[in-house]
Write a protein that holds these residues in place. Structure first.
Motif: not given
Length: 169
Positions: A35-57
């Motif tokens: 969550a901290d990582l996602l908050e620290s990233l600009p939109g484009r990188h945030r979306r890219a990181l979110w797409d890689l998060v395990d659906p289980e978490v």
């Protein structure tokens, strides 16, 4: 490896497009760290990181991010994905997440849930967010009046799973 070094390495892999390495690294992060990582990233990188998060978490991560970030991430998810993610959450956490969605999306998400979860979450959503009703947790253990406290305590120990906010009997 220091925390900041670990994050920097993850960002480098994200920038270089090494998504397999990012996924592997994300498995070592706690949902609040993601969550901290996602908050620290600009939109484009945030979306890219979110797409890689395990659906289980995903659900646990969404409960940790700021409301504005959560809304942006939820915007990109299909109602069925949101419903699936909400299955692993406590009812009150799922309701908190759903409150950030447009009403038609909430309806779609609720319709794709099983009846018991749908009723619990719908009852929480019927209360304003910052009222006692909106903050309550509907996960309870019902006990018949003729059962002793010793029997209840023994049952809960055998169950091995006491509700998180059970402070007393």
């Amino acid at each position: 490896m220091r925390e900041s070094s670990r994050q920097e390495t993850l960002f480098e892999h994200l920038e270089s497009g090494d998504h397999d390495q990012v996924r592997t690294m994300l498995e070592t992060f706690h949902p609040s760290e993601i969550a901290d990582l996602l908050e620290s990233l600009p939109g484009r990188h945030r979306r890219a990181l979110w797409d890689l998060v395990d659906p289980e978490v995903e659900g646990d991560v969404l409960t940790e991010v700021q409301d504005v970030v959560r809304a942006g991430l939820l915007e990109r998810m299909q109602p069925q994905e949101v419903a699936e993610m909400a299955k692993g959450l406590d009812t009150d956490e799922a309701a908190d997440i759903l409150q950030d969605l447009p009403e038609d999306v909430v309806d779609s998400v609720l319709l794709s849930m099983d009846a018991q979860n749908r009723e619990r979450i719908a009852s929480l959503l019927s209360y304003p967010e910052d009222t006692a009703g909106g903050l309550m947790d509907t996960d309870v253990v019902w006990v018949r009046a003729d059962v002793s406290l010793d029997v209840v305590a023994r049952y809960l120990r055998q169950l091995g799973e006491i509700p998180e906010h059970a402070y007393s009997l």
